[in-house]
Design a protein around this motif. Structure first.
Motif, PDB file in Angstrom:
ATOM      1  N   ALA A  37       0.848  -1.203   0.000  1.00 50.69           N
ATOM      2  CA  ALA A  37       0.000   0.000   0.000  1.00 50.69           C
ATOM      3  C   ALA A  37       0.874   1.239   0.000  1.00 50.69           C
ATOM      4  O   ALA A  37       1.948   1.255   0.612  1.00 50.69           O
ATOM      5  N   PRO A  38       0.455   2.250  -0.703  1.00 49.45           N
ATOM      6  CA  PRO A  38       1.273   3.480  -0.713  1.00 49.45           C
ATOM      7  C   PRO A  38       1.368   4.088   0.675  1.00 49.45           C
ATOM      8  O   PRO A  38       0.398   4.105   1.427  1.00 49.45           O
ATOM      9  N   ALA A  39       2.550   4.522   1.009  1.00 48.71           N
ATOM     10  CA  ALA A  39       2.760   5.110   2.338  1.00 48.71           C
ATOM     11  C   ALA A  39       2.027   6.434   2.436  1.00 48.71           C
ATOM     12  O   ALA A  39       1.992   7.218   1.486  1.00 48.71           O
ATOM     13  N   ALA A  40       1.425   6.644   3.592  1.00 54.71           N
ATOM     14  CA  ALA A  40       0.718   7.905   3.809  1.00 54.71           C
ATOM     15  C   ALA A  40       1.714   9.051   3.855  1.00 54.71           C
ATOM     16  O   ALA A  40       2.808   8.914   4.410  1.00 54.71           O
ATOM     17  N   PRO A  41       1.390  10.157   3.230  1.00 56.29           N
ATOM     18  CA  PRO A  41       2.336  11.287   3.245  1.00 56.29           C
ATOM     19  C   PRO A  41       2.581  11.781   4.654  1.00 56.29           C
ATOM     20  O   PRO A  41       1.659  11.894   5.452  1.00 56.29           O
ATOM     21  N   THR A  42       3.820  12.015   4.953  1.00 52.51           N
ATOM     22  CA  THR A  42       4.180  12.510   6.282  1.00 52.51           C
ATOM     23  C   THR A  42       3.913  13.999   6.355  1.00 52.51           C
ATOM     24  O   THR A  42       4.446  14.768   5.539  1.00 52.51           O
ATOM     25  N   PRO A  43       3.052  14.426   7.291  1.00 61.56           N
ATOM     26  CA  PRO A  43       2.761  15.867   7.367  1.00 61.56           C
ATOM     27  C   PRO A  43       3.983  16.641   7.808  1.00 61.56           C
ATOM     28  O   PRO A  43       4.655  16.284   8.766  1.00 61.56           O
ATOM     29  N   HIS A  44       4.273  17.671   7.084  1.00 65.17           N
ATOM     30  CA  HIS A  44       5.412  18.523   7.437  1.00 65.17           C
ATOM     31  C   HIS A  44       4.954  19.605   8.390  1.00 65.17           C
ATOM     32  O   HIS A  44       3.950  20.267   8.141  1.00 65.17           O
ATOM     33  N   PRO A  45       5.651  19.828   9.491  1.00 65.65           N
ATOM     34  CA  PRO A  45       5.251  20.891  10.412  1.00 65.65           C
ATOM     35  C   PRO A  45       5.355  22.253   9.755  1.00 65.65           C
ATOM     36  O   PRO A  45       6.228  22.502   8.931  1.00 65.65           O
ATOM     37  N   THR A  46       4.420  23.096  10.090  1.00 73.31           N
ATOM     38  CA  THR A  46       4.428  24.434   9.544  1.00 73.31           C
ATOM     39  C   THR A  46       5.667  25.187  10.013  1.00 73.31           C
ATOM     40  O   THR A  46       5.928  25.280  11.213  1.00 73.31           O
ATOM     41  N   ARG A  47       6.414  25.699   9.081  1.00 70.12           N
ATOM     42  CA  ARG A  47       7.634  26.423   9.422  1.00 70.12           C
ATOM     43  C   ARG A  47       7.292  27.864   9.737  1.00 70.12           C
ATOM     44  O   ARG A  47       6.541  28.522   9.018  1.00 70.12           O
ATOM     45  N   ARG A  48       7.846  28.349  10.811  1.00 75.75           N
ATOM     46  CA  ARG A  48       7.652  29.739  11.199  1.00 75.75           C
ATOM     47  C   ARG A  48       8.545  30.619  10.340  1.00 75.75           C
ATOM     48  O   ARG A  48       9.698  30.283  10.068  1.00 75.75           O
ATOM     49  N   ASP A  49       7.988  31.728   9.918  1.00 75.57           N
ATOM     50  CA  ASP A  49       8.762  32.682   9.134  1.00 75.57           C
ATOM     51  C   ASP A  49       9.636  33.484  10.092  1.00 75.57           C
ATOM     52  O   ASP A  49       9.123  34.189  10.966  1.00 75.57           O
TER      53      ASP A  49
END
Length: 382
Positions: A37-49
């Protein structure tokens, strides 16, 4: 890694009968392997500007410096000029950033929860703490806690709560900044508004919050252009010269935006005039400020996440210095003493924005409080 559901682990050439495994008389080809099964995309943490964290930290440093300079303005015209210059833009710039990050606020449950835990709860706790501190350290026993009459720095939390609740309105109306300016001008000539929730400040600072809501990332990038940075130098020098001239002449209460024109002893028509003039000055100086805020990560970038901690906590030291008569020493009013006071203010506010302080006071500033909220209903349920 994906794992198939649990199955019996028998050889492909055997069948199971009871508890025995017998050879299969009919040879079968082994089953084809199942596709993974295709691996679920790993959520990337929102980067602070880092730009906005840098801007918030530097703005809160100016807030602390302004509070440290206030007792010096009576004997030093230079301190008075710097005080006027800083007060002309430091809170407007901070409020513009607050408005920028409130652009998407709506009634979604998670956002309402953050509004309660990050604004309402700190407002209640710090209003009570400041009232107790005022009674004990200030010797004004009998000062009761009043959630409708914010004292000292807590007005900003009350204002932020009201501003965010009105955010959906500013997203749908035409010319929101102009409308907010009209509201601020009307407030400046209305002494009957009173002190409840410090509504004068809420309404008179409103245009800066609405302006922040209307801005986009590219607007801040425009402020970082070289031509803007070059022009900001003569603008700031001219503003400093005007501040030096105005220091002994101007009623600095205009910069606090907490009183109407009549309460300041001025004709009613000066309220709208000063509202528009101070708005233009604050916007121009805020652009100059943003022009020099670094865009890359700096040693103080991480402190930008703790500016509200520094803002609320340094008030105890700022007021404590008045209650304890710390400024009664003559050396503090010398040029070297004024530099020392400024340096101390910068060091203190920096320490109060640090990670250890955030951890220690997170229970009051960002409590989780899962017990206080209803569970979020899944889609399709009632």
């Amino acid at each position: 890694m994906f794992q198939p559901p649990h199955t019996n682990t028998l050889s492909p050439g055997r069948v199971q009968t009871g508890n025995s495994a017998l050879p299969n008389p009919r040879k079968e080809a082994p089953p084809a392997p199942r596709p993974a099964a295709p691996a679920a995309p790993t959520p990337h943490p929102t980067r602070r500007d880092p730009f906005f964290d840098n801007a918030k930290y530097l703005a809160i440093v100016f807030v602390a410096m302004g509070h440290a300079w206030e007792p010096l303005t009576g004997q030093s015209r230079t301190a008075g000029a710097l005080y006027l210059l800083v007060y002309a833009f430091h809170m407007p710039a901070f409020i513009v950033i607050s408005g920028y990050f409130s652009r998407s606020f709506d009634s979604r449950p998670d956002r309402v929860r953050r509004l309660v835990t990050g604004v309402v709860v700190p407002y209640v706790l710090f209003e009570a703490a400041y009232s107790l501190f005022r009674n004990v350290a200030g010797g004004t026993s009998g000062h009761s806690v009043s959630l409708l009459d914010p004292w000292y720095l807590t007005w900003f939390l009350g204002a932020l709560f009201i501003w965010r609740l009105t955010a959906p309105i500013w997203r749908v109306i035409r010319q929101p900044v102009a409308v907010a300016l009209v509201i601020a001008a009307l407030a400046s000539l209305s002494p009957s508004i009173g002190d409840d929730l410090d509504l004068q400040r809420v309404l008179q600072f409103l245009p800066f919050f609405v302006l922040g809501m209307c801005l986009k990332a590219e607007h801040f990038h425009l402020a970082r252009r070289r031509v803007v940075r070059v022009l900001s130098v003569p603008v700031c020098l001219a503003a400093l010269a005007v501040s030096y001239w105005a220091a002994p002449r101007m009623n600095r209460s205009w910069l606090y935006h907490r009183s109407s024109a009549q309460e300041l002893g001025a004709p009613w028509w000066t309220g709208p005039v000063m509202t528009l003039a101070l708005f233009c000055c604050a916007v121009a100086l805020s652009v100059c400020f943003f022009a020099w805020v670094p865009r890359r990560r700096m040693w103080f970038t991480a402190l930008g996440a703790g500016t509200l901690y520094g803002y609320l906590l340094h008030g105890f030291l700022a007021k404590g210095s008045r209650f304890g008569d710390w400024y009664d020493h003559d050396w503090i009013h010398t040029p070297l003493g004024q530099v020392a006071v400024t340096a101390i203010a910068v060091v203190v506010i920096t320490a109060l924005c640090s990670t250890p302080v955030q951890r220690a006071f997170r229970f009051a500033m960002e409590p989780r409080m899962p017990w206080a909220f209803r569970p979020v209903a899944s889609p399709g349920t009632r």
